[in-house]
Design a protein around this motif. Sequence first.
Motif, PDB file in Angstrom:
ATOM      1  N   UNK A  10       0.871  -1.181   0.000  1.00 45.76           N
ATOM      2  CA  UNK A  10       0.000   0.000   0.000  1.00 45.76           C
ATOM      3  C   UNK A  10       0.904   1.226   0.000  1.00 45.76           C
ATOM      4  N   UNK A  11       0.663   2.143  -0.936  1.00 43.72           N
ATOM      5  CA  UNK A  11       1.424   3.405  -0.966  1.00 43.72           C
ATOM      6  C   UNK A  11       0.418   4.547  -0.870  1.00 43.72           C
ATOM      7  N   UNK A  12       0.513   5.365   0.164  1.00 43.93           N
ATOM      8  CA  UNK A  12      -0.434   6.480   0.308  1.00 43.93           C
ATOM      9  C   UNK A  12       0.094   7.717  -0.428  1.00 43.93           C
ATOM     10  N   UNK A  13      -0.843   8.538  -0.881  1.00 42.85           N
ATOM     11  CA  UNK A  13      -0.461   9.757  -1.607  1.00 42.85           C
ATOM     12  C   UNK A  13       0.240   9.430  -2.912  1.00 42.85           C
ATOM     13  N   UNK A  14      -0.236   8.380  -3.599  1.00 38.01           N
ATOM     14  CA  UNK A  14       0.509   7.862  -4.753  1.00 38.01           C
ATOM     15  C   UNK A  14      -0.039   8.327  -6.100  1.00 38.01           C
ATOM     16  N   UNK A  15      -0.963   9.292  -6.085  1.00 35.43           N
ATOM     17  CA  UNK A  15      -1.518   9.747  -7.369  1.00 35.43           C
ATOM     18  C   UNK A  15      -0.553  10.664  -8.107  1.00 35.43           C
ATOM     19  N   UNK A  16       0.454  11.177  -7.406  1.00 32.32           N
ATOM     20  CA  UNK A  16       1.441  12.030  -8.092  1.00 32.32           C
ATOM     21  C   UNK A  16       2.736  12.078  -7.256  1.00 32.32           C
ATOM     22  N   UNK A  17       3.711  12.787  -7.787  1.00 32.57           N
ATOM     23  CA  UNK A  17       4.931  13.091  -7.032  1.00 32.57           C
ATOM     24  C   UNK A  17       5.698  11.883  -6.555  1.00 32.57           C
ATOM     25  N   UNK A  37      -5.053   7.578  -2.535  1.00 34.78           N
ATOM     26  CA  UNK A  37      -4.926   9.036  -2.602  1.00 34.78           C
ATOM     27  C   UNK A  37      -6.294   9.671  -2.371  1.00 34.78           C
ATOM     28  N   UNK A  38      -6.272  10.911  -1.913  1.00 30.39           N
ATOM     29  CA  UNK A  38      -7.481  11.739  -1.793  1.00 30.39           C
ATOM     30  C   UNK A  38      -8.104  11.948  -3.162  1.00 30.39           C
ATOM     31  N   UNK A  39      -7.241  12.115  -4.152  1.00 30.59           N
ATOM     32  CA  UNK A  39      -7.669  12.479  -5.498  1.00 30.59           C
ATOM     33  C   UNK A  39      -8.052  11.227  -6.294  1.00 30.59           C
ATOM     34  N   UNK A  40      -9.360  10.939  -6.299  1.00 31.97           N
ATOM     35  CA  UNK A  40      -9.872   9.704  -6.900  1.00 31.97           C
ATOM     36  C   UNK A  40      -9.544   9.613  -8.394  1.00 31.97           C
ATOM     37  N   UNK A  41      -9.789  10.744  -9.087  1.00 28.82           N
ATOM     38  CA  UNK A  41      -9.604  10.748 -10.548  1.00 28.82           C
ATOM     39  C   UNK A  41      -8.133  10.486 -10.919  1.00 28.82           C
ATOM     40  N   UNK A  42      -7.232  11.204 -10.229  1.00 25.81           N
ATOM     41  CA  UNK A  42      -5.797  11.045 -10.515  1.00 25.81           C
ATOM     42  C   UNK A  42      -5.338   9.630 -10.182  1.00 25.81           C
ATOM     43  N   UNK A  43      -5.899   9.091  -9.111  1.00 27.02           N
ATOM     44  CA  UNK A  43      -5.599   7.714  -8.688  1.00 27.02           C
ATOM     45  C   UNK A  43      -5.940   6.724  -9.809  1.00 27.02           C
ATOM     46  N   UNK A  44      -7.128   6.912 -10.376  1.00 23.90           N
ATOM     47  CA  UNK A  44      -7.587   5.993 -11.431  1.00 23.90           C
ATOM     48  C   UNK A  44      -6.729   6.129 -12.684  1.00 23.90           C
ATOM     49  N   UNK A  49      -2.612   3.814 -16.271  1.00 21.35           N
ATOM     50  CA  UNK A  49      -1.284   3.927 -16.892  1.00 21.35           C
ATOM     51  C   UNK A  49      -0.380   2.751 -16.491  1.00 21.35           C
ATOM     52  N   UNK A  50      -0.401   2.422 -15.198  1.00 21.59           N
ATOM     53  CA  UNK A  50       0.453   1.328 -14.714  1.00 21.59           C
ATOM     54  C   UNK A  50      -0.052  -0.021 -15.259  1.00 21.59           C
ATOM     55  N   UNK A  51      -1.385  -0.169 -15.326  1.00 22.38           N
ATOM     56  CA  UNK A  51      -1.944  -1.424 -15.865  1.00 22.38           C
ATOM     57  C   UNK A  51      -1.505  -1.601 -17.308  1.00 22.38           C
ATOM     58  N   UNK A  52      -1.494  -0.486 -18.065  1.00 22.68           N
ATOM     59  CA  UNK A  52      -1.063  -0.558 -19.474  1.00 22.68           C
ATOM     60  C   UNK A  52       0.388  -1.024 -19.591  1.00 22.68           C
ATOM     61  N   UNK A  53       1.162  -0.761 -18.531  1.00 21.74           N
ATOM     62  CA  UNK A  53       2.569  -1.204 -18.544  1.00 21.74           C
ATOM     63  C   UNK A  53       2.706  -2.650 -18.060  1.00 21.74           C
ATOM     64  N   UNK A  55       1.590  -3.838 -15.054  1.00 15.88           N
ATOM     65  CA  UNK A  55       1.722  -3.991 -13.606  1.00 15.88           C
ATOM     66  C   UNK A  55       0.383  -4.339 -12.975  1.00 15.88           C
ATOM     67  N   UNK A  56       0.461  -5.057 -11.839  1.00 17.87           N
ATOM     68  CA  UNK A  56      -0.745  -5.399 -11.090  1.00 17.87           C
ATOM     69  C   UNK A  56      -0.992  -4.278 -10.081  1.00 17.87           C
ATOM     70  N   UNK A  57      -1.960  -3.442 -10.366  1.00 15.05           N
ATOM     71  CA  UNK A  57      -2.132  -2.241  -9.552  1.00 15.05           C
ATOM     72  C   UNK A  57      -3.614  -1.959  -9.333  1.00 15.05           C
ATOM     73  N   UNK A  58      -3.937  -1.423  -8.153  1.00 17.82           N
ATOM     74  CA  UNK A  58      -5.329  -1.089  -7.819  1.00 17.82           C
ATOM     75  C   UNK A  58      -5.348   0.311  -7.237  1.00 17.82           C
ATOM     76  N   UNK A  59      -6.332   1.118  -7.642  1.00 17.95           N
ATOM     77  CA  UNK A  59      -6.434   2.449  -7.030  1.00 17.95           C
ATOM     78  C   UNK A  59      -7.521   2.437  -5.962  1.00 17.95           C
ATOM     79  N   UNK A  60      -7.337   3.266  -4.941  1.00 16.89           N
ATOM     80  CA  UNK A  60      -8.321   3.326  -3.847  1.00 16.89           C
ATOM     81  C   UNK A  60      -8.311   4.748  -3.311  1.00 16.89           C
ATOM     82  N   UNK A  61      -9.474   5.409  -3.366  1.00 14.31           N
ATOM     83  CA  UNK A  61      -9.552   6.790  -2.871  1.00 14.31           C
ATOM     84  C   UNK A  61      -9.823   6.799  -1.368  1.00 14.31           C
ATOM     85  N   UNK A  62      -8.968   7.465  -0.619  1.00 16.47           N
ATOM     86  CA  UNK A  62      -9.196   7.580   0.832  1.00 16.47           C
ATOM     87  C   UNK A  62      -8.396   8.760   1.372  1.00 16.47           C
ATOM     88  N   UNK A  63      -8.924   9.285   2.466  1.00 16.69           N
ATOM     89  CA  UNK A  63      -8.236  10.357   3.191  1.00 16.69           C
ATOM     90  C   UNK A  63      -7.530   9.719   4.382  1.00 16.69           C
TER      91      UNK A  63
END
Length: 246
Positions: A10-17, A37-44, A49-53, A55-63
């Motif tokens: 689990x990586x928090x704040x992972x939608x950018x930076x 990440x807080x930012x649901x859209x950026x998370x998705x 992008x990672x799935x296209x590469x 990778x096995x990845x899941x996004x989850x929006x949470x504060x």
Amino acid sequence: MNRLSNKVAIVTGAARGLGRGIAQKLSEEGARVVIVDLNDEACKEVEQEFSNQGYSVTSYAANIANQDEIKNLFNYVTEEIGAVDILVNNAGINRDSTLHKMSKDQWQQVIDVNLTGTFYCTQEAAVRMKENKSGRIISISSASWLGNFGQANYAASKAGVVGLTKTAAKELAKHNITCNAICPGFIDTDMTRGVPDKVWDQMVSKIPMGRAGSPSDVGNMISFLASDEASYITGEVINVGGGMVL
Ligand code: NAD
């Protein structure tokens, strides 16, 4: 390398930076990464992008500052993806101001996210990792934990992350869980791109390596700490700053 094959991270704040760079690195090492990440859209978008590469990845929006949301996150990951092997506490904010001008809100927001949010995630991870008798918790502090002009709230939160990390390391070592903190120096992300050019140049001039760091510079250290190779390293506070703090 494939040092983290099938590990659930689990990586928090992972939608950018920095968080995004860390998620990328862990994915490259074979981990199944949950991008929080807080930012649901950026998370998705990152998930796509990672799935296209491949990778096995899941996004989850949470504060991370909301304890119920964090409990739900860990329940979801455990039930739907698998036991959590790695937690990277990366999400963080700044609300800079000199001490005499700092409002209570500026103080509280930063403490709530950077310190209390890190506590919520660490606690949820620890409970589950104890059952598995294995785990890696890596928290992003900052070189600013030693004190930085205009950052009383931020420095206090990041010093708190160091205290939390060292205490968790002592309590959890017997369960084969390591806890370490990384102190990035000056890393090229949206957070730092917000500073005026003059301040950017001043910051870079203080770095012996002569450049700002990149998210992958930090990601490299994290993937090492998350790997079996780092199983005897715990309670450490590691600078990744091109020599900024010497
Ligand atoms: P950033 O602002 O570019 O990205 C932070 C991400 O965290 C964003 O996607 C944001 O939506 C998310 N986030 C913020 N609050 C959240 C919350 N409550 N719950 C869930 N997600 C949340 O920042 P960055 O530069 O990538 O920094 C990442 C971490 O590294 C932070 O903890 C920061 O304090 C630390 N750090 C950064 C630097 C640097 O030079 N960039 C240096 C030292 C430490």
